[in-house]
Design a protein around this motif. Structure first.
Motif, PDB file in Angstrom:
ATOM      1  N   LEU A 194       0.832  -1.202   0.000  1.00  0.00           N
ATOM      2  CA  LEU A 194       0.000   0.000   0.000  1.00  0.00           C
ATOM      3  C   LEU A 194       0.867   1.252   0.000  1.00  0.00           C
ATOM      4  O   LEU A 194       0.595   2.213  -0.737  1.00  0.00           O
ATOM      5  CB  LEU A 194      -0.907  -0.014   1.232  1.00  0.00           C
ATOM      6  N   ILE A 195       1.934   1.247   0.796  1.00  0.00           N
ATOM      7  CA  ILE A 195       2.842   2.388   0.849  1.00  0.00           C
ATOM      8  C   ILE A 195       3.526   2.599  -0.497  1.00  0.00           C
ATOM      9  O   ILE A 195       3.666   3.732  -0.977  1.00  0.00           O
ATOM     10  CB  ILE A 195       3.911   2.192   1.954  1.00  0.00           C
ATOM     11  N   GLU A 196       3.939   1.506  -1.120  1.00  0.00           N
ATOM     12  CA  GLU A 196       4.611   1.622  -2.417  1.00  0.00           C
ATOM     13  C   GLU A 196       3.665   2.155  -3.489  1.00  0.00           C
ATOM     14  O   GLU A 196       4.071   2.912  -4.364  1.00  0.00           O
ATOM     15  CB  GLU A 196       5.186   0.271  -2.840  1.00  0.00           C
ATOM     16  N   ARG A 197       2.409   1.744  -3.403  1.00  0.00           N
ATOM     17  CA  ARG A 197       1.423   2.261  -4.355  1.00  0.00           C
ATOM     18  C   ARG A 197       1.264   3.769  -4.168  1.00  0.00           C
ATOM     19  O   ARG A 197       1.238   4.522  -5.150  1.00  0.00           O
ATOM     20  CB  ARG A 197       0.084   1.556  -4.138  1.00  0.00           C
ATOM     21  N   GLU A 198       1.184   4.219  -2.925  1.00  0.00           N
ATOM     22  CA  GLU A 198       1.065   5.647  -2.648  1.00  0.00           C
ATOM     23  C   GLU A 198       2.318   6.397  -3.084  1.00  0.00           C
ATOM     24  O   GLU A 198       2.244   7.514  -3.587  1.00  0.00           O
ATOM     25  CB  GLU A 198       0.810   5.868  -1.157  1.00  0.00           C
ATOM     26  N   ARG A 199       3.482   5.752  -2.907  1.00  0.00           N
ATOM     27  CA  ARG A 199       4.725   6.388  -3.316  1.00  0.00           C
ATOM     28  C   ARG A 199       4.763   6.586  -4.827  1.00  0.00           C
ATOM     29  O   ARG A 199       5.199   7.632  -5.328  1.00  0.00           O
ATOM     30  CB  ARG A 199       5.917   5.530  -2.870  1.00  0.00           C
ATOM     31  N   SER A 200       4.276   5.591  -5.567  1.00  0.00           N
ATOM     32  CA  SER A 200       4.247   5.691  -7.021  1.00  0.00           C
ATOM     33  C   SER A 200       3.327   6.815  -7.481  1.00  0.00           C
ATOM     34  O   SER A 200       3.656   7.587  -8.390  1.00  0.00           O
ATOM     35  CB  SER A 200       3.792   4.352  -7.619  1.00  0.00           C
TER      36      SER A 200
END
Length: 309
Positions: free
Chosen positions: A210-216
């Motif tokens: 989820l964090i990586e998706r938000e980072r992208s």
């Protein structure tokens, strides 16, 4: 042929709040992938807000129960809301939730094979209900919380019956404080959890994917700003910190005053009580989270029935 359907456009608009043309364009660019289209719309600032997966439709009930210092939530799905209002179905969810309280682990298969109060297994009773009611039903998930000293407070939002509803919450408070302190505090926290939909107890508990998706998404937004790379990096990190703060329960702002972090609410309650209070864990089950339900075309069904199809 387009890689998406009109139904996909409708779903994307509901998830993102974007306009018709923006939704169609996003789907075209994403090759029909709805989640990728949502991300693209958010990156462009065209999605009004992140829509929660809990909005996905699915019927049934969530049951919550507490005994001593342990509590459990169980979700049982049905095909229609009519079944959720059925006394037989409600009795099954209530008794199955009580059985779940006796389990040592949050294991759906173990729950299904456990002894049902009326005899046989939970799964056998479920099979009988399906045959009797004439509609598919499934025990989908369960989660329990417990404290060694303190209390677990249950809450059902818009309850359909005692301990049954579409949103079930459990709040686990570890403390030597009395029930007169912990019960009202737990109820307020549970109502906050029902409304604010935290993704984890604290920032460290947030799902890495989820964090990586938000980072992208944040990186795409930063890139569109045209600012220097070092500034973009700061923009991304700022966005991630903001996301974590807004989605971790302990750092969320209390919905009652919209200014006090939940961690401070709990700390103040402990100070006032003269003893430590720790928000150890929580459960929030909302009916149908993550389940995609096929949209039925009622007019087409009627037409097909008339035509004898």
């Amino acid at each position: 042929m387009a890689a998406y359907t009109i139904a996909d456009v409708k779903t994307l608009r509901e998830k993102s709040g974007a306009g018709m043309m923006d939704a169609k364009k996003a789907l075209e660019e994403a090759g029909g992938d709805i989640e990728a289209a949502v991300d693209a719309l958010r990156a462009k600032g065209l999605a009004t807000a992140q829509k929660k997966s809990s909005r996905t439709a699915a019927e049934g009930l969530v049951g919550v129960a507490v005994e001593g210092t342990k509590g459990v939530a169980v979700e049982v799905n049905s095909e229609t809301d009519f079944v959720a209002k059925n006394d037989r179905f409600q009795d099954f969810v209530r008794k199955t939730t009580a059985v779940a309280l006796t389990l040592a682990a949050d294991d759906v298969e173990a729950l299904k094979t456990a002894e049902y109060p009326d005899g046989g297994s939970v799964d056998a009773k479920l099979t009988d209900n399906v045959a009797t009611i004439g509609e598919n039903q499934q025990v989908r998930r369960l989660k329990s919380v417990a404290v060694s000293n303190g209390t677990v407070v249950p809450y059902v939002h818009n309850a359909a019956a005692d301990g049954l509803g579409k949103i079930g919450v459990l709040v686990a408070l570890e403390s030597e404080a009395g029930a007169d302190v912990l019960e009202p505090l737990g109820k307020q926290l549970a109502m906050h959890i029902a409304a604010a939909f935290p993704q984890a107890l604290d920032a460290d508990g947030l799902d890495a994917a989820l964090i990586e998706r938000e980072r992208s998404i944040a990186a795409d937004k930063a890139a569109e700003s045209g600012k220097p790379e070092n500034v973009q990096e700061k923009m991304v990190e700022g966005a991630i910190k903001k996301f974590a703060k807004e989605n971790a329960l302990l750092s969320q702002l209390f919905v009652i005053d919209n200014k006090t972090p939940i961690a401070d609410v709990v700390a103040k309650a402990g100070k006032d009580a003269g003893t430590s209070i720790v928000l150890k864990d929580y459960v929030r089950f909302q009916l149908g989270e993550g389940i995609e339900k096929e949209e039925a075309d009622f007019a087409a069904e009627v037409a097909a029935a008339v035509a004898g199809e």
